[in-house]
Enzyme design. Structure first.
Site, PDB file in Angstrom:
ATOM      1  N   THR A  14       0.827  -1.211   0.000  1.00 23.25           N
ATOM      2  CA  THR A  14       0.000   0.000   0.000  1.00 23.25           C
ATOM      3  C   THR A  14       0.856   1.254   0.000  1.00 23.25           C
ATOM      4  O   THR A  14       1.987   1.255   0.498  1.00 23.25           O
ATOM      5  CB  THR A  14      -0.918   0.035   1.236  1.00 23.25           C
ATOM      6  OG1 THR A  14      -0.109  -0.012   2.425  1.00 23.25           O
ATOM      7  CG2 THR A  14      -1.894  -1.117   1.230  1.00 23.25           C
ATOM      8  N   GLU A  52      -4.140   4.419   3.669  1.00 23.25           N
ATOM      9  CA  GLU A  52      -3.286   3.591   2.821  1.00 23.25           C
ATOM     10  C   GLU A  52      -4.083   3.118   1.609  1.00 23.25           C
ATOM     11  O   GLU A  52      -5.244   2.724   1.741  1.00 23.25           O
ATOM     12  CB  GLU A  52      -2.764   2.378   3.591  1.00 23.25           C
ATOM     13  CG  GLU A  52      -1.932   2.750   4.819  1.00 23.25           C
ATOM     14  CD  GLU A  52      -1.452   1.521   5.561  1.00 23.25           C
ATOM     15  OE1 GLU A  52      -0.718   0.719   4.952  1.00 23.25           O
ATOM     16  OE2 GLU A  52      -1.838   1.352   6.741  1.00 23.25           O
TER      17      GLU A  52
END
Length: 316
Positions: A212, A260
């Site tokens: 991420t 994220e």
């Protein structure tokens, strides 16, 4: 489009203009009505359209500590205003001294002496000057003295968002805070966006097979409620379908709230240090802690598939 930071940035030879004043946070569909009206009037009169806004938010100066979460940073607002046809944006530093300007002084110093207003376009509840003592009626009387028109535009739009409440920045912030990003998008006319620089996190996503981009968000950003969302990750002119996680990562006893974004089906991306934007399309599920790591991985797989399907049904 020209961007000015303070009255001293306005060109000395600046002529007449059509002006609208406001925080315009989010540049939502109600704001767009006013701004479009100002642009159309400017075209009719053959002069530029100027938006005047403030930094920081006036409430932070008048009531320190009360800065509202921001729906869009100033550079994003300027981009949205440029898309509406605005010719110049003036960002006035909102200081304690500036907050003490009387409505009459504000008119002279900003509208008359610097922007040479030919017309001023506002919503019906517009207030300005020290203790918000100025209103559109006062502005109209000043217009007769200083030769500018005042046009009042009804900015109240309603829809399904908020149960039919009139669209506003306040309502949008509330919906974002509740995780209702689809309601917020109805008001904004586009998905809610969060921006920032990608920084190094714990890198657990990479270890789990879902790397991420950990976004260090800008100060006072309006961040959606904790949970998983479908959306887009924008960087370097590309919009990538994404599964977005907001929260403290309770699975690993996290305490810091993060945003994220996992770029779906993309391999080998290196986004560290890049400025990115994350658009929130739809809420998928709330934040949760699982009994085992395998359960978490299975759920992440389902989340990504759901996000893939939701984004595929939309156009960024």
């Amino acid at each position: 489009m020209q961007r000015w930071r303070g009255l001293e940035d306005i060109p000395q030879d600046w002529g007449r203009s059509v002006v609208t004043i406001g925080s315009y946070d989010g540049v939502h569909r109600g704001h767009q009505l006013i701004i479009r009206h100002a642009v159309n009037r400017a075209r009719e009169l053959g002069v530029p359209a100027v938006v005047v806004t403030f930094d920081p938010h006036p409430s932070e100066v008048v009531r320190p500590g009360s800065h509202p979460p921001l729906l869009a940073p100033h550079h994003r607002r300027a981009e949205l205003m440029a898309d509406l046809g605005v010719d110049a944006v003036l960002i006035l530093p909102f200081t304690t001294e500036f907050s003490k300007l009387s409505p009459a002084d504000f008119v002279v110093k900003v509208l008359v002496d610097k922007l040479h207003a030919k017309a001023v376009v506002e919503g019906p509840n517009f207030r300005f000057g020290h203790k918000a003592a100025g209103n559109v009626e006062f502005l109209a009387t000043q217009g007769k003295t200083y030769d500018f028109e005042v046009e009042v535009v009804d900015l109240y739009v309603t829809g399904e968002a908020g149960g039919g409440e009139p669209f506003s920045s306040t309502l949008t912030r509330r919906l974002v805070a509740e995780g209702d990003v689809q309601g917020a998008a109805e008001i904004l006319g586009r998905p809610h966006r969060v921006e920032g620089v990608v920084v190094r996190g714990a890198q657990r996503g990479r270890e789990l097979g879902f790397p991420t981009a950990n976004v260090e968000t800008l100060p006072h950003t309006a961040i959606p409620a904790d949970g998983v969302y479908a959306g887009w990750l924008h960087t370097q002119g590309e919009a990538m379908p994404a599964a977005i996680s907001v929260g403290t990562n309770p699975q690993f006893e996290g305490t810091e709230r993060t945003v994220e974004a996992y770029a779906i089906d993309r391999v080998g991306l290196d986004l560290y240090g890049l400025h990115v934007a994350v658009d929130f399309l739809a809420f998928v599920r709330g934040q949760a802690k699982f009994e085992t790591l395998d359960e978490l991985l299975e759920q992440m797989g389902r989340d990504v598939q759901k996000c893939r399907e939701l984004v595929a049904a939309e156009v960024p």
